[in-house]
Design a protein around this motif. Structure first.
Motif, PDB file in Angstrom:
ATOM      1  N   GLU A 435       0.828  -1.197   0.000  1.00 51.27           N
ATOM      2  CA  GLU A 435       0.000   0.000   0.000  1.00 51.27           C
ATOM      3  C   GLU A 435       0.873   1.262   0.000  1.00 51.27           C
ATOM      4  O   GLU A 435       0.604   2.218  -0.734  1.00 51.27           O
ATOM      5  CB  GLU A 435      -0.871  -0.046   1.261  1.00 51.27           C
ATOM      6  N   LEU A 436       1.919   1.244   0.817  1.00 49.16           N
ATOM      7  CA  LEU A 436       2.806   2.415   0.881  1.00 49.16           C
ATOM      8  C   LEU A 436       3.602   2.559  -0.414  1.00 49.16           C
ATOM      9  O   LEU A 436       3.834   3.677  -0.884  1.00 49.16           O
ATOM     10  CB  LEU A 436       3.747   2.286   2.087  1.00 49.16           C
ATOM     11  N   GLU A 437       3.991   1.444  -1.004  1.00 46.18           N
ATOM     12  CA  GLU A 437       4.733   1.505  -2.270  1.00 46.18           C
ATOM     13  C   GLU A 437       3.853   2.123  -3.353  1.00 46.18           C
ATOM     14  O   GLU A 437       4.301   3.002  -4.108  1.00 46.18           O
ATOM     15  CB  GLU A 437       5.205   0.098  -2.668  1.00 46.18           C
ATOM     16  N   ALA A 438       2.599   1.696  -3.420  1.00 48.21           N
ATOM     17  CA  ALA A 438       1.684   2.246  -4.430  1.00 48.21           C
ATOM     18  C   ALA A 438       1.500   3.748  -4.213  1.00 48.21           C
ATOM     19  O   ALA A 438       1.485   4.535  -5.164  1.00 48.21           O
ATOM     20  CB  ALA A 438       0.338   1.526  -4.372  1.00 48.21           C
ATOM     21  N   LEU A 439       1.409   4.139  -2.943  1.00 46.13           N
ATOM     22  CA  LEU A 439       1.238   5.561  -2.623  1.00 46.13           C
ATOM     23  C   LEU A 439       2.483   6.353  -3.016  1.00 46.13           C
ATOM     24  O   LEU A 439       2.394   7.429  -3.628  1.00 46.13           O
ATOM     25  CB  LEU A 439       0.956   5.686  -1.118  1.00 46.13           C
ATOM     26  N   LEU A 440       3.655   5.828  -2.680  1.00 45.07           N
ATOM     27  CA  LEU A 440       4.902   6.533  -3.013  1.00 45.07           C
ATOM     28  C   LEU A 440       5.025   6.739  -4.522  1.00 45.07           C
ATOM     29  O   LEU A 440       5.497   7.784  -4.982  1.00 45.07           O
ATOM     30  CB  LEU A 440       6.108   5.754  -2.470  1.00 45.07           C
ATOM     31  N   LEU A 441       4.593   5.746  -5.286  1.00 45.60           N
ATOM     32  CA  LEU A 441       4.721   5.846  -6.750  1.00 45.60           C
ATOM     33  C   LEU A 441       3.807   6.912  -7.344  1.00 45.60           C
ATOM     34  O   LEU A 441       3.995   7.310  -8.494  1.00 45.60           O
ATOM     35  CB  LEU A 441       4.436   4.484  -7.408  1.00 45.60           C
ATOM     36  N   THR A 442       2.831   7.394  -6.574  1.00 40.44           N
ATOM     37  CA  THR A 442       1.976   8.477  -7.094  1.00 40.44           C
ATOM     38  C   THR A 442       2.687   9.835  -6.987  1.00 40.44           C
ATOM     39  O   THR A 442       2.186  10.830  -7.485  1.00 40.44           O
ATOM     40  CB  THR A 442       0.627   8.577  -6.334  1.00 40.44           C
ATOM     41  N   HIS A 443       3.841   9.877  -6.309  1.00 38.30           N
ATOM     42  CA  HIS A 443       4.585  11.138  -6.169  1.00 38.30           C
ATOM     43  C   HIS A 443       5.371  11.408  -7.459  1.00 38.30           C
ATOM     44  O   HIS A 443       6.120  10.542  -7.919  1.00 38.30           O
ATOM     45  CB  HIS A 443       5.537  11.037  -4.970  1.00 38.30           C
ATOM     46  N   ASP A 444       5.208  12.617  -8.006  1.00 38.58           N
ATOM     47  CA  ASP A 444       5.846  12.972  -9.292  1.00 38.58           C
ATOM     48  C   ASP A 444       7.355  12.779  -9.303  1.00 38.58           C
ATOM     49  O   ASP A 444       7.940  12.513 -10.347  1.00 38.58           O
ATOM     50  CB  ASP A 444       5.598  14.462  -9.604  1.00 38.58           C
TER      51      ASP A 444
END
Ligand code: AYL
Length: 523
Positions: A435-444
């Motif tokens: 979940e945190l990895e998916a969230l981090l990948l949304t950062h430009d």
């Protein structure tokens, strides 16, 4: 070959949790406190609880909640939370219990995934509840509060009904609760636990010790998590004990309440053991009422546990479990305070275990490490709407592959020594790295990321992110990354350490090689 529990099997009646807990009446405990709010001192007696459950079920039925419908509970521990939990089940419906620290977005995932029709919360959480409901397409009129709130129906409105509750048609194999767990991999999933699963685990843990009508159980660990739900709330109600609730853990409040109500049985997660062993304020209070402390949900350090036992002059025991196991599969019994506190005790009745080498798939001999597989009546049906995850976790013979590495000794005492699944535990709470990895990948400015659990200076597990910056993100700092995550997740899921790296190690198939990252930590 499998190893059976050393205890004789217990018989599990074919009834709903509602019948199991309440069908026999309360005898001389009718007017005794079932649930007591430690903060305010107000309590609900067993007779009052039974009356509330009937009213809540009738009130829910009037509002269209019936067989198989899912109602979300999103609030801190309170006597009312417990009454609503059992009222929902009495309405032949299903409870999905949500982490009360969730952001609106995190709640929305659970509401949507579980197909919840209604959300019951408390007024301080209303903003997050409404945000989650809206994102999940649930009308604001279906968001109720436990306390009174303008513009929303409340528990008092449910209780005000003059209707009779519907007939109880639930059977033992119906789904009772859908707590969320990420299991061995991926995002949080709905864990299908039936009435039989919950009834079974209550009977299985019964052999561990004497919880009776005179017992006072401390319940600061959340009821939304299966530990609080089964071991504190339902075990306490089953024994006709008094369950003392706390909305959240605060050491000073905890000490005051423990002494005021003479709590004799504490269920904790390891971080509380640190406070009990080390905090100076413990010396200022007389905790002689505390007889037994159980630790579970994360590994307890044996030395720390012994320090607590010595300081409080009580028995400290450890148990092991998992949401998918309703939750307890292993525990030390009350009278075995002599066992090595680094261990988690014996397999409970009706349980069969295997320890399997994850590489070869072969069972390992006594004394050697293997993945713990557990089979028994407390094993979940599966994950909601996710047969792939179910098949990856529960095999054709009914064994749940826990993702935990254990060893067993000649006497049948299990010790959990490692974890091979992705899951991180922060203060006993689940942190799903995916979940945190998916969230981090949304950062430009982030090109790639991987999250693993590492140990902090106190030996506590904390989430650490390895981050690959985008070419354009050269200025991105560790703090930027931590702040970005902290704004979007519940506090226990915060990334607490960041390291920038050139490349995330991955297998040919593109899977993150967490082992390699862990090896960097110990190198
Ligand atoms: P979930 N030692 C080491 N790891 C543990 C232990 C323990 N004693 N207990 C739980 N874990 C870890 O679903 C382990 O990795 O359920 C396990 O797979 O939030 C994971 O936590 C499961 O996390 C009880 C009552 C334990 C409840 C529980 C915990 C339920 C936590 C013992 O007596």
């Amino acid at each position: 070959m499998s190893m059976r529990s050393p205890y004789p099997d217990v018989e599990i009646p074919d009834v709903s949790l509602t019948e199991f807990l309440f069908a026999d009446g309360f005898g001389d405990r009718a007017d005794a406190p079932a649930l007591l709010d430690g903060g305010s001192g107000t309590s609900i007696s067993y007779a009052e609880l039974a009356g509330m459950i009937e009213k809540i079920a009738a009130g829910l039925a009037e509002r269209g909640i019936g067989t198989g419908d899912v109602v979300a509970l999103f609030g801190p521990n309170s006597p009312q939370w417990a009454a609503l939990f059992h009222g929902i089940l009495r309405a032949n419906a299903i409870v999905t219990s949500a982490n009360s620290m969730y952001t609106g977005g995190e709640l929305a995932h659970q509401l949507e995934d579980s197909g919840a029709k209604m959300v019951i919360t408390v007024s301080p959480f209303l903003d997050r509840a409404l945000d989650g409901a809206k994102q999940a397409g649930i009308d604001a009129a279906q968001v109720l509060t436990i306390d009174a709130t303008d513009g929303h129906e409340s528990l008092a409105d449910l209780l005000a009904t003059s209707a009779q509750p519907p007939a109880l048609t639930t059977t033992s194999t119906d789904t009772a609760v859908l707590p969320y767990s990420s299991g061995t991999t991926g995002l949080a999933k709905g864990v299908i636990l039936t009435h039989r699963n919950l009834v079974a685990n209550l009977l299985q843990i019964e052999v561990m010790g004497d919880v009776n009508s005179q017992t006072k159980i401390m319940a600061f660990l959340p009821f939304f998590h299966i530990y609080g739900m089964t071991v504190m709330m339902n075990q306490g109600l089953h024994a006709r004990a008094t369950v003392v609730t706390m909305a959240k853990f605060d050491l000073a409040e905890f000490l005051r309440i423990t002494v005021q109500y003479q709590v004799d049985r504490l269920y904790i997660a390891p971080p509380v053991a640190v406070a009990l062993a080390k905090h100076p304020s413990i010396d200022d209070v007389d905790l002689s009422c505390v007889k037994t402390i159980f630790s579970g949900a994360a590994p307890l350090d044996g030395e720390l546990g012994r320090a607590v036992a010595k300081r409080l002059d009580c028995t400290v025991l450890q148990g092991y479990g998992m949401t998918e196991l309703s939750p307890v599969s292993h525990c030390m019994p009350d009278d075995r305070g002599d066992l090595d506190l680094n261990s988690s005790g014996f397999a409970l009745p009706n349980i069969e275990c295997k320890l399997v080498d994850p590489e070869s798939g072969q069972e390992v001999p006594v004394g050697e490490r293997g993945e713990l597989w557990v089979k028994g009546p407390n094993v979940m049906v599966g994950y909601l709407n996710n047969s792939d995850a179910t098949d990856a976790t529960k095999d054709a013979d009914g064994y749940l592959h826990t993702g935990d590495i254990a060893v067993v000794d000649d006497e049948g005492v299990y010790s959990i020594v490692d974890r091979v699944k992705e899951l991180i535990k922060y203060k006993g709470y689940q942190v799903p790295p995916a979940e945190l990895e998916a969230l981090l990948l949304t950062h430009d400015e982030i090109a790639d990321a991987a999250v693993i659990g590492v140990k902090d200076a106190d030996g506590e597990e904390i989430p650490k992110a390895y981050v690959v910056r985008q070419a354009a993100g050269a200025d991105l700092t560790e703090d930027d990354v931590m702040t970005f995550v902290a704004e979007k997740v519940a506090p226990h899921k915060k990334v607490r350490v960041v390291e920038f790296i050139d490349q995330i190690p991955k297998s040919a198939a593109g899977k993150i090689l967490r082992k390699d990252l862990r090896a960097r930590e110990t190198a």
